[in-house]
Scaffold this active site. Structure first.
Site, PDB file in Angstrom:
ATOM      1  N   LYS A 184      -5.094  -3.166 -11.447  1.00  0.00           N
ATOM      2  CA  LYS A 184      -5.620  -3.038 -10.081  1.00  0.00           C
ATOM      3  C   LYS A 184      -5.260  -1.626  -9.605  1.00  0.00           C
ATOM      4  CE  LYS A 184      -4.966  -2.990  -6.099  1.00  0.00           C
ATOM      5  NZ  LYS A 184      -5.383  -1.759  -5.361  1.00  0.00           N
ATOM      6  N   GLU A 260       8.279   0.513  -9.843  1.00  0.00           N
ATOM      7  CA  GLU A 260       8.491   1.971  -9.741  1.00  0.00           C
ATOM      8  C   GLU A 260       8.126   2.334  -8.315  1.00  0.00           C
ATOM      9  OE1 GLU A 260       9.765   3.876 -11.993  1.00  0.00           O
ATOM     10  OE2 GLU A 260       9.636   2.660 -13.800  1.00  0.00           O
ATOM     11  N   CYS A 294       6.310  10.895  -6.446  1.00  0.00           N
ATOM     12  CA  CYS A 294       7.534  10.134  -6.147  1.00  0.00           C
ATOM     13  C   CYS A 294       8.753  10.942  -6.559  1.00  0.00           C
ATOM     14  CB  CYS A 294       7.501   8.811  -6.888  1.00  0.00           C
ATOM     15  SG  CYS A 294       7.205   9.028  -8.642  1.00  0.00           S
ATOM     16  N   GLU A 391      10.075   9.729   2.830  1.00  0.00           N
ATOM     17  CA  GLU A 391       9.325  10.422   1.788  1.00  0.00           C
ATOM     18  C   GLU A 391       8.249  11.277   2.458  1.00  0.00           C
ATOM     19  OE1 GLU A 391       7.600   7.488  -0.817  1.00  0.00           O
ATOM     20  OE2 GLU A 391       7.976   8.717  -2.549  1.00  0.00           O
TER      21      GLU A 391
HETATM   22  P1  NAP Z   1       1.105   1.753  -1.902  1.00  0.00           P
HETATM   23  O1  NAP Z   1       0.476   1.780  -0.572  1.00  0.00           O
HETATM   24  O2  NAP Z   1       2.347   0.945  -2.065  1.00  0.00           O
HETATM   25  O3  NAP Z   1      -0.021   1.261  -2.902  1.00  0.00           O
HETATM   26  C1  NAP Z   1       0.188   1.185  -4.291  1.00  0.00           C
HETATM   27  C2  NAP Z   1      -0.748   0.160  -4.883  1.00  0.00           C
HETATM   28  O4  NAP Z   1      -0.427  -1.129  -4.355  1.00  0.00           O
HETATM   29  C3  NAP Z   1      -2.219   0.394  -4.562  1.00  0.00           C
HETATM   30  O5  NAP Z   1      -2.987  -0.017  -5.660  1.00  0.00           O
HETATM   31  C4  NAP Z   1      -2.444  -0.538  -3.382  1.00  0.00           C
HETATM   32  O6  NAP Z   1      -3.775  -0.937  -3.220  1.00  0.00           O
HETATM   33  C5  NAP Z   1      -1.590  -1.715  -3.787  1.00  0.00           C
HETATM   34  N1  NAP Z   1      -1.183  -2.558  -2.677  1.00  0.00           N
HETATM   35  C6  NAP Z   1      -1.076  -2.248  -1.363  1.00  0.00           C
HETATM   36  N2  NAP Z   1      -0.648  -3.326  -0.663  1.00  0.00           N
HETATM   37  C7  NAP Z   1      -0.485  -4.323  -1.561  1.00  0.00           C
HETATM   38  C8  NAP Z   1      -0.054  -5.681  -1.463  1.00  0.00           C
HETATM   39  N3  NAP Z   1       0.294  -6.233  -0.309  1.00  0.00           N
HETATM   40  N4  NAP Z   1      -0.005  -6.412  -2.587  1.00  0.00           N
HETATM   41  C9  NAP Z   1      -0.350  -5.882  -3.771  1.00  0.00           C
HETATM   42  N5  NAP Z   1      -0.759  -4.604  -3.937  1.00  0.00           N
HETATM   43  C10 NAP Z   1      -0.814  -3.834  -2.840  1.00  0.00           C
HETATM   44  O7  NAP Z   1       1.490   3.194  -2.443  1.00  0.00           O
HETATM   45  P2  NAP Z   1       0.583   4.496  -2.473  1.00  0.00           P
HETATM   46  O8  NAP Z   1       0.503   5.014  -1.086  1.00  0.00           O
HETATM   47  O9  NAP Z   1      -0.674   4.240  -3.221  1.00  0.00           O
HETATM   48  O10 NAP Z   1       1.475   5.441  -3.398  1.00  0.00           O
HETATM   49  C11 NAP Z   1       2.486   6.207  -2.911  1.00  0.00           C
HETATM   50  C12 NAP Z   1       3.827   5.562  -3.160  1.00  0.00           C
HETATM   51  O11 NAP Z   1       3.985   5.309  -4.563  1.00  0.00           O
HETATM   52  C13 NAP Z   1       4.973   6.477  -2.800  1.00  0.00           C
HETATM   53  O12 NAP Z   1       5.965   5.743  -2.131  1.00  0.00           O
HETATM   54  C14 NAP Z   1       5.483   6.970  -4.146  1.00  0.00           C
HETATM   55  O13 NAP Z   1       6.825   7.374  -4.159  1.00  0.00           O
HETATM   56  C15 NAP Z   1       5.250   5.777  -5.004  1.00  0.00           C
HETATM   57  N6  NAP Z   1       5.204   6.165  -6.418  1.00  0.00           N
HETATM   58  C16 NAP Z   1       6.256   5.836  -7.201  1.00  0.00           C
HETATM   59  C17 NAP Z   1       6.261   6.210  -8.533  1.00  0.00           C
HETATM   60  C18 NAP Z   1       7.407   5.845  -9.423  1.00  0.00           C
HETATM   61  O14 NAP Z   1       7.239   5.942 -10.638  1.00  0.00           O
HETATM   62  N7  NAP Z   1       8.549   5.437  -8.908  1.00  0.00           N
HETATM   63  C19 NAP Z   1       5.183   6.935  -9.059  1.00  0.00           C
HETATM   64  C20 NAP Z   1       4.123   7.262  -8.217  1.00  0.00           C
HETATM   65  C21 NAP Z   1       4.144   6.863  -6.887  1.00  0.00           C
HETATM   66  P3  NAP Z   1      -4.704  -0.214  -2.116  1.00  0.00           P
HETATM   67  O15 NAP Z   1      -4.888   1.165  -2.597  1.00  0.00           O
HETATM   68  O16 NAP Z   1      -5.935  -1.007  -2.105  1.00  0.00           O
HETATM   69  O17 NAP Z   1      -3.939  -0.269  -0.823  1.00  0.00           O
END
Ligand code: NAP
Length: 487
Positions: A184, A260, A294, A391
């Protein structure tokens, strides 16, 4: 002329759901527009999966599981290696696609495709090395045999900031281990994931082994799949906030989770650091992906003896970066992914400035189209500023000075996050001692990049659970089965 006119291949990327080896329309008619963050142009419309579509994908993954788990490791390895070759051949097109939907500069996107492809190569190599163990029980009465078996159907949820690498970092080890998956991708950047899924089909991945759903209802669709007892693994990369919610959902069916999550990386410059190297490292740690990583250095702690010089040099390097549309020649920094991301960066910077920080370069969003923000350096930031706790996810470097290493380590560790830390030290032994005391899953010592497909990537505290990459990355998709045997 729009960026799409010169790239007719974008229109050929499938936009439906990929379930059981077929491209299918979603069970509900809505479509989700995918926008170019530099121009706000609509690039494509992708399908909007419902929870029922999610369960259909689980059906397909579950049906394909016995066959894929029984496929020889050598064959699984060859399929993954072919995927590596195809991704490498198509590096330029995939990089342009990432720029179009994510906004990052083309150089960053090329780097991402190469990094993403390496996960297929690394796990092609690991697929044939999932060794178990045999030992004599301490009492000498029997043998303790441990087999590694695929955990089962895995649901993979990925973010928009590395649309290719976050997908391959999960698909590679899952397929190597013999698992089947439902991917997804993030709603902002689904096209890269869809292109990779099409490429995997071409590489010889059998129907049902990889399935992919785009949806506007991430919460409902992922929850429906994780609630299904056939799903045994949830691997999520994204924000800590969503990660917490998914851990609670997964608790209901006791699904194994790899998380992650977010970071708040400190970047320490000790008094004896080589400042040329520290500034170069800071530029990479801060500006890879325009700061939307991240692993991005989020807070700079610099010894008071070198703070002025380091800040001035960093401001000069940041101020010289070329900002613009990621596909334009010479551009080093693209726009942020959407309006709310840019608003958040603006708010954090103005909060820091209101609290007494000085602006050495940048600090003001330009007018006009696209969600741009200039590379910015702030110094004398108040230790309680929100910009040091949250962040930033943008091109802003806040600097704080310190007098003793103990003080720097205490500030660095004073966060609920623990993904990565960076240290620049002239005395390597001191750098290693500091690295040991930093509470994070990874440390860059005299290095601004830690990501490597061969290394275990992951965080402590609320930055996550589990590791991706390296040998550890595949263990996340394997169960240990212990057989007590007497022979
Ligand atoms: P996000 O809002 O948490 O979304 C990540 C994924 O989760 C997207 O596919 C999103 O879908 C989905 N999602 C959102 N709400 C959900 C729910 N209630 N249940 C299941 N899935 C859900 O994060 P983002 O804004 O895309 O990414 C940025 C974040 O990712 C930052 O905090 C960054 O630090 C973190 N990150 C961490 C790593 C690591 O390896 N630690 C690597 C890269 C990024 P939708 O797009 O449809 O909302």
């Amino acid at each position: 002329m729009t960026s799409l006119d010169s790239r007719p291949w974008v229109a050929k990327i499938p936009t439906d759901l990929y379930i059981g080896g077929d491209w299918r329309t979603a069970s509900r008619p809505d479509a989700i527009p995918v926008q170019d963050p530099a121009t706000e142009e609509v690039l494509a419309q992708v399908a909007d999966a419902s929870p029922e579509d999610g369960l259909a994908a689980v059906d397909a993954a579950s049906a394909a599981l016995p066959g894929w788990a029984a496929t020889s490791p050598r064959k699984r390895s060859e399929v993954l290696y072919r995927a590596f070759e195809l991704m490498t051949e198509r590096r330029e097109q995939l990089a342009e696609l990432i720029v179009l939907e994510n906004g990052k500069a083309l150089t960053d996107a090329r780097g991402e495709v190469a990094y993403a492809a390496e996960f297929f190569r690394w796990y092609a190599e690991e697929a044939v090395r999932a060794a178990g163990t045999v030992q004599t029980a301490p009492a000498g009465t029997n043998k303790i045999m441990v087999l590694r078996q695929p955990i089962g159907v895995a649901v993979l949820v990925t973010p928009w900031n590395f649309p290719a690498a976050m997908a391959t970092r999960k698909i590679g080890p899952a397929l190597a281990a013999g698992c089947t998956v439902v991917l997804k991708p993030a709603t902002e950047t689904p096209l890269t994931a869809l292109a990779i899924v099409a490429l995997l089909e071409e590489a010889g991945v059998p129907p049902g082994v990889v399935n992919c759903l785009t949806t506007r209802s991430a919460g409902a669709v992922v929850a429906a799949m994780v609630d299904d007892p056939r799903v045994r693994k949830l691997s999520f990369t994204g924000s800590t906030e969503v990660g917490r919610r998914l851990l609670a959902t997964a608790a209901e069916t006791v699904v194994s989770c790899s998380m992650e999550l977010g970071g708040n990386a400190p970047f320490l410059v000790l008094a004896d650091a080589d400042l040329d190297a520290a500034v170069a490292g800071a530029m990479v740690a801060k500006m890879r992906n325009g700061g939307s990583a991240c692993t991005a250095a989020n807070r700079f702690y610099v010894h008071a003896a070198v703070e002025k010089e380091f800040s001035a040099r960093l401001a000069e390097a940041m101020g010289a970066l070329v900002v613009g549309s990621g596909l334009d020649a010479g551009v080093q920094v693209g726009p942020l992914v959407n309006e709310s991301s840019r608003d958040k960066v603006e708010e954090l910077v103005s909060g820091a400035v209101d609290g007494g920080a000085g602006v050495l370069t940048g600090g003001k969003a330009p007018a006009g189209r696209g969600w741009f923000y200039p590379p910015t350096v702030l110094h004398e930031v108040a230790p309680d500023a929100a910009i040091l706790r949250e962040e930033i996810f943008g091109p802003v470097a806040p600097i704080v000075s310190f007098d003793s290493v103990d003080e720097a380590i205490a500030m660095a560790n004073d966060t609920e996050f623990g993904l990565v830390s960076y240290v620049y030290a002239g005395d390597l032994a001191e750098g290693l001692r500091v690295s040991e005391r930093l509470d994070s899953g990874m440390v860059g010592l005299n290095r601004g990049v830690v990501s490597d497909p061969a290394a275990p990537f992951g965080g402590t505290k609320q930055s996550g659970v589990g590791r991706e990459g390296g040998h550890e990355g595949m263990l996340e998709y394997l169960e240990s089965k212990y057989i007590a045997v007497d022979w």
